[in-house]
Design an enzyme around this catalytic site. Structure first.
Site, PDB file in Angstrom:
ATOM      1  N   GLN A  69      28.382  24.347   1.643  1.00 55.03           N
ATOM      2  CA  GLN A  69      29.408  24.947   0.767  1.00 55.03           C
ATOM      3  C   GLN A  69      29.645  24.075  -0.467  1.00 55.03           C
ATOM      4  OE1 GLN A  69      29.938  24.775   4.106  1.00 55.03           O
ATOM      5  NE2 GLN A  69      31.117  26.512   4.854  1.00 55.03           N
TER       6      GLN A  69
ATOM      7  N   GLU B 184      36.055   9.291   5.783  1.00 56.85           N
ATOM      8  CA  GLU B 184      37.227   8.793   6.513  1.00 56.85           C
ATOM      9  C   GLU B 184      37.803   9.933   7.340  1.00 56.85           C
ATOM     10  OE1 GLU B 184      40.002   7.236   3.682  1.00 56.85           O
ATOM     11  OE2 GLU B 184      38.541   5.795   2.880  1.00 56.85           O
ATOM     12  N   PRO B 185      38.695   9.631   8.279  1.00 55.45           N
ATOM     13  CA  PRO B 185      39.298  10.729   9.060  1.00 55.45           C
ATOM     14  C   PRO B 185      39.919  11.808   8.156  1.00 55.45           C
ATOM     15  CG  PRO B 185      39.823   8.616  10.054  1.00 55.45           C
ATOM     16  CD  PRO B 185      39.091   8.302   8.789  1.00 55.45           C
TER      17      PRO B 185
ATOM     18  N   GLU C 176      25.796  14.243   3.635  1.00 56.38           N
ATOM     19  CA  GLU C 176      25.546  14.151   2.177  1.00 56.38           C
ATOM     20  C   GLU C 176      26.108  15.358   1.421  1.00 56.38           C
ATOM     21  OE1 GLU C 176      23.411  11.423   0.762  1.00 56.38           O
ATOM     22  OE2 GLU C 176      24.129  10.722   2.679  1.00 56.38           O
ATOM     23  N   GLY C 177      27.197  15.905   1.919  1.00 63.31           N
ATOM     24  CA  GLY C 177      27.809  17.076   1.276  1.00 63.31           C
ATOM     25  C   GLY C 177      27.329  18.341   1.938  1.00 63.31           C
TER      26      GLY C 177
ATOM     27  N   ARG D 137      20.211  13.295  -1.590  1.00 57.90           N
ATOM     28  CA  ARG D 137      20.228  14.689  -1.131  1.00 57.90           C
ATOM     29  C   ARG D 137      18.835  15.304  -1.010  1.00 57.90           C
ATOM     30  NH1 ARG D 137      25.865  16.086  -4.206  1.00 57.90           N
ATOM     31  NH2 ARG D 137      27.125  15.510  -2.414  1.00 57.90           N
TER      32      ARG D 137
ATOM     33  N   ALA E 262      39.044  12.259   4.755  1.00 53.64           N
ATOM     34  CA  ALA E 262      38.267  12.469   3.522  1.00 53.64           C
ATOM     35  C   ALA E 262      36.788  12.599   3.861  1.00 53.64           C
ATOM     36  CB  ALA E 262      38.478  11.307   2.554  1.00 53.64           C
ATOM     37  N   GLY E 263      36.308  13.850   3.842  1.00 57.50           N
ATOM     38  CA  GLY E 263      34.886  14.108   4.084  1.00 57.50           C
ATOM     39  C   GLY E 263      34.294  14.691   2.826  1.00 57.50           C
TER      40      GLY E 263
ATOM     41  N   VAL F  67      11.697  33.166  19.678  1.00 59.75           N
ATOM     42  CA  VAL F  67      10.292  33.437  20.019  1.00 59.75           C
ATOM     43  C   VAL F  67       9.966  32.909  21.411  1.00 59.75           C
ATOM     44  CG1 VAL F  67       7.906  32.848  19.403  1.00 59.75           C
ATOM     45  CG2 VAL F  67       9.516  33.507  17.617  1.00 59.75           C
TER      46      VAL F  67
HETATM   47  C1  LIG Z   1      25.271  12.970  11.798  1.00 61.52           C
HETATM   48  C2  LIG Z   1      26.175  12.573  10.658  1.00 61.52           C
HETATM   49  C3  LIG Z   1      25.886  11.433   9.916  1.00 61.52           C
HETATM   50  C4  LIG Z   1      26.718  11.031   8.861  1.00 61.52           C
HETATM   51  N1  LIG Z   1      26.458   9.862   8.189  1.00 61.52           N
HETATM   52  C5  LIG Z   1      27.363   9.415   7.291  1.00 61.52           C
HETATM   53  C6  LIG Z   1      27.208   8.114   6.683  1.00 61.52           C
HETATM   54  O1  LIG Z   1      26.234   7.389   6.941  1.00 61.52           O
HETATM   55  N2  LIG Z   1      28.173   7.679   5.824  1.00 61.52           N
HETATM   56  C7  LIG Z   1      29.266   8.444   5.498  1.00 61.52           C
HETATM   57  O2  LIG Z   1      30.087   8.004   4.704  1.00 61.52           O
HETATM   58  N3  LIG Z   1      29.440   9.681   6.052  1.00 61.52           N
HETATM   59  C8  LIG Z   1      28.527  10.171   6.937  1.00 61.52           C
HETATM   60  N4  LIG Z   1      28.724  11.402   7.546  1.00 61.52           N
HETATM   61  C9  LIG Z   1      29.907  12.188   7.206  1.00 61.52           C
HETATM   62  C10 LIG Z   1      29.582  13.409   6.362  1.00 61.52           C
HETATM   63  O3  LIG Z   1      29.230  12.997   5.051  1.00 61.52           O
HETATM   64  C11 LIG Z   1      30.812  14.332   6.370  1.00 61.52           C
HETATM   65  O4  LIG Z   1      30.922  14.844   7.698  1.00 61.52           O
HETATM   66  C12 LIG Z   1      30.686  15.459   5.372  1.00 61.52           C
HETATM   67  O5  LIG Z   1      30.863  14.975   4.082  1.00 61.52           O
HETATM   68  C13 LIG Z   1      31.716  16.586   5.631  1.00 61.52           C
HETATM   69  O6  LIG Z   1      32.985  16.080   5.764  1.00 61.52           O
HETATM   70  P1  LIG Z   1      33.919  16.515   6.975  1.00 61.52           P
HETATM   71  O7  LIG Z   1      33.114  16.443   8.225  1.00 61.52           O
HETATM   72  O8  LIG Z   1      35.177  15.715   6.914  1.00 61.52           O
HETATM   73  O9  LIG Z   1      34.239  18.039   6.736  1.00 61.52           O
HETATM   74  P2  LIG Z   1      35.373  18.645   5.798  1.00 61.52           P
HETATM   75  O10 LIG Z   1      35.312  18.056   4.461  1.00 61.52           O
HETATM   76  O11 LIG Z   1      36.678  18.559   6.529  1.00 61.52           O
HETATM   77  O12 LIG Z   1      34.918  20.162   5.723  1.00 61.52           O
HETATM   78  C14 LIG Z   1      35.112  21.084   6.801  1.00 61.52           C
HETATM   79  C15 LIG Z   1      34.482  22.415   6.382  1.00 61.52           C
HETATM   80  O13 LIG Z   1      35.158  22.924   5.218  1.00 61.52           O
HETATM   81  C16 LIG Z   1      34.236  23.158   4.175  1.00 61.52           C
HETATM   82  N5  LIG Z   1      34.835  22.778   2.897  1.00 61.52           N
HETATM   83  C17 LIG Z   1      35.507  21.633   2.630  1.00 61.52           C
HETATM   84  N6  LIG Z   1      35.918  21.631   1.332  1.00 61.52           N
HETATM   85  C18 LIG Z   1      35.494  22.795   0.798  1.00 61.52           C
HETATM   86  C19 LIG Z   1      35.603  23.385  -0.488  1.00 61.52           C
HETATM   87  N7  LIG Z   1      36.227  22.761  -1.475  1.00 61.52           N
HETATM   88  N8  LIG Z   1      35.033  24.598  -0.707  1.00 61.52           N
HETATM   89  C20 LIG Z   1      34.394  25.257   0.293  1.00 61.52           C
HETATM   90  N9  LIG Z   1      34.270  24.756   1.552  1.00 61.52           N
HETATM   91  C21 LIG Z   1      34.801  23.541   1.797  1.00 61.52           C
HETATM   92  C22 LIG Z   1      33.033  22.255   4.474  1.00 61.52           C
HETATM   93  O14 LIG Z   1      31.862  22.784   3.918  1.00 61.52           O
HETATM   94  C23 LIG Z   1      33.015  22.288   5.996  1.00 61.52           C
HETATM   95  O15 LIG Z   1      32.328  23.418   6.442  1.00 61.52           O
HETATM   96  C24 LIG Z   1      27.870  11.817   8.553  1.00 61.52           C
HETATM   97  C25 LIG Z   1      28.146  12.984   9.297  1.00 61.52           C
HETATM   98  C26 LIG Z   1      27.318  13.362  10.336  1.00 61.52           C
HETATM   99  C27 LIG Z   1      27.654  14.618  11.106  1.00 61.52           C
END
Ligand SMILES: Cc1cc2nc3c(=O)[nH]c(=O)nc-3n(C[C@H](O)[C@H](O)[C@H](O)COP(=O)(O)OP(=O)(O)OC[C@H]3O[C@@H](n4cnc5c(N)ncnc54)[C@H](O)[C@@H]3O)c2cc1C
Length: 405
Positions: A389, A144-145, A385-386, A265, A147-148, A359
């Site tokens: 980090q 979600e916007p 998929e996570g 994963r 919750a990633g 290269v």
């Molecule tokens: C091409 C693509 C396809 C996708 N497909 C799907 C899909 O089919 N279904 C779906 O539900 N989602 C999907 N996603 C979403 C994806 O799962 C999320 O983008 C991902 O989980 C990361 O969430 P975020 O982008 O909100 O980053 P954030 O959670 O905001 O993280 C931002 C940065 O902070 C770091 N971070 C966050 N928390 C911590 C912590 N506790 N400790 C250390 N570092 C941290 C992260 O590693 C990252 O570098 C997709 C994304 C992409 C780019």
């Protein structure tokens, strides 16, 4: 806590005849269709449309259609689905990872249905994949916007009204979400309940209140669409709550989501290996041609050394994927192994595409060499998929037994 010093499983490296046959088919499809289609989508900067004849062709070959909801392992001895999955995922991504994700089938929606769904739900939601007439897709919507990585923070609400659940909220980056027949949507019955409150619903296309808001404009992996979805008082039949209410005791919804990730994963990691292999092949081919006529210079030796390093890392990454998949097939816990594969493979795939750019030098920066496309495609492998980090945190938790690391 698992005992790190006690080995529990070895991996058998043989590939069974059916997987070998499927690999050959994927290799042919990849060379003839997947790579050219991926390049075309990238150049047009548009996902491949759902009615493209390629999807009907692969559907007719059985891709995306086989065995959903059937008991695995009955006729072929032990379960093989996870190992077959990683081997085929690597080969598909070698040709084009974006096209691989765009292929018909339940996609990331399959694991939660397999893990949480009742027999009736499996039958109902997987039955579209038996349709001989036209391809079908499923999808998975967690992000979600707000919750990633922190999936516990999802805010899409589910409230019970008679025989329905009413969903309200937004989802982002849902792969194939705009063309899917149904989407597995994760929502909470009460954010105050944290993980306890998570539920998974199958929302069918055309359900009033469910709409596709937009298709995200991505830097790479353009061939498949990533959809932003909106649920406005979306009334979902109670029968579409995966597993029914009783399935959600003791954080089972959240655990179901996490188990889904343990299944997917290693596949994502294997796809990263596929891209790494493509980049390394291109770099090796360049070196072979460019340096054929020359006496081995210091630069030549240095580059060769880097290529050999990369080859070794790719082999290590592949074995991490196979080990995680093997444990899944043996129905043993694989949380650490799945996260190790996911943490390692995208990282080395980024290294491999970067090395190929180095290269090929100025040629690498041109579209014709394809390396710059893989360079853009590969970044998302560390995110989906996570992120890397998050995987490292999971491994640290498993290693130390400490909840907050
Ligand atoms: C091409 C693509 C396809 C996708 N497909 C799907 C899909 O089919 N279904 C779906 O539900 N989602 C999907 N996603 C979403 C994806 O799962 C999320 O983008 C991902 O989980 C990361 O969430 P975020 O982008 O909100 O980053 P954030 O959670 O905001 O993280 C931002 C940065 O902070 C770091 N971070 C966050 N928390 C911590 C912590 N506790 N400790 C250390 N570092 C941290 C992260 O590693 C990252 O570098 C997709 C994304 C992409 C780019």
């Amino acid at each position: 806590m698992p005992d790190r010093n006690r080995l529990t499983a070895m991996v058998h490296f043989e590939i069974d005849p059916e997987t070998t046959r499927l690999l050959e088919m994927v290799r042919w499809l990849g060379r003839e269709y997947m790579r050219p289609l991926g390049i075309e989508a990238d150049r047009k900067h548009q996902p491949i449309p759902a009615d493209h004849p390629f999807y009907k062709q692969v559907w007719d070959l059985g891709i995306g259609r086989r065995g959903w909801g059937e008991e695995q392992g009955s006729s072929e001895g032990p379960h093989r689905a996870a190992r077959r999955g990683v081997v085929l995922a690597e080969e598909m991504a070698y040709w084009d990872r974006g096209v691989a994700v765009s292929l018909p089938g339940p996609g990331l929606g399959a694991p939660p249905i397999l893990l949480l769904g009742t027999p009736e739900q499996k039958q109902r939601f997987f039955s579209v994949f038996n349709d001989p007439e036209r391809p079908h897709w499923g999808a998975f919507a967690m992000t979600e916007p707000g919750a990633g990585s922190d999936v516990a923070a999802i805010r899409t609400r589910a409230r019970r009204e008679g025989d329905y659940w009413v969903l309200t909220g937004e989802k982002m980056f849902c792969s194939n979400g705009a063309r899917a027949d149904w989407v597995v949507v994760w929502a909470t019955i009460d954010p105050a309940l944290g993980r306890e409150g998570h539920r998974a619903f199958v929302v069918e296309r055309g359900t009033p209140g469910f709409r596709v808001e937009r298709i995200e404009d991505k830097m790479g992996l353009v061939a498949y669409e990533s959809a932003a979805l909106v649920f406005e008082d979306c009334r979902v039949p109670a029968a579409n709550l995966l597993g029914g209410e009783e399935a959600y005791r003791e954080r089972a919804g959240f655990k179901g989501a996490m188990q889904s990730f343990n299944a997917t994963r290693p596949m994502v990691a294997a796809m990263a290996i596929g891209i790494a292999r493509a980049a390394l092949d291109r770099a090796t081919e360049f070196v072979r041609t460019a340096y054929r006529q020359m006496a081995p210079t210091a630069r030549y030796r240095r580059i060769l050394d880097k290529l050999l390093w990369m080859e070794r890392k790719i082999a290590c990454g592949r074995w991490l994927c196979w080990r995680a998949a093997y444990l899944a097939d043996m129905q043993q816990p694989n949380i650490t192994e799945a996260s190790m594969a996911k943490a390692y493979c995208p990282q080395i795939a980024q290294e491999a595409t970067s090395l190929a750019m180095e290269v090929l030098s100025d040629l690498g920066a041109t579209k014709d060499a394809l390396v710059e496309k893989w360079f853009r495609d590969v970044k998302a492998m560390d995110i989906v998929e996570g992120t890397g980090q998050i995987q490292r945190r999971i491994i640290a938790r498993q290693l130390t037994g400490l909840a907050e690391v």
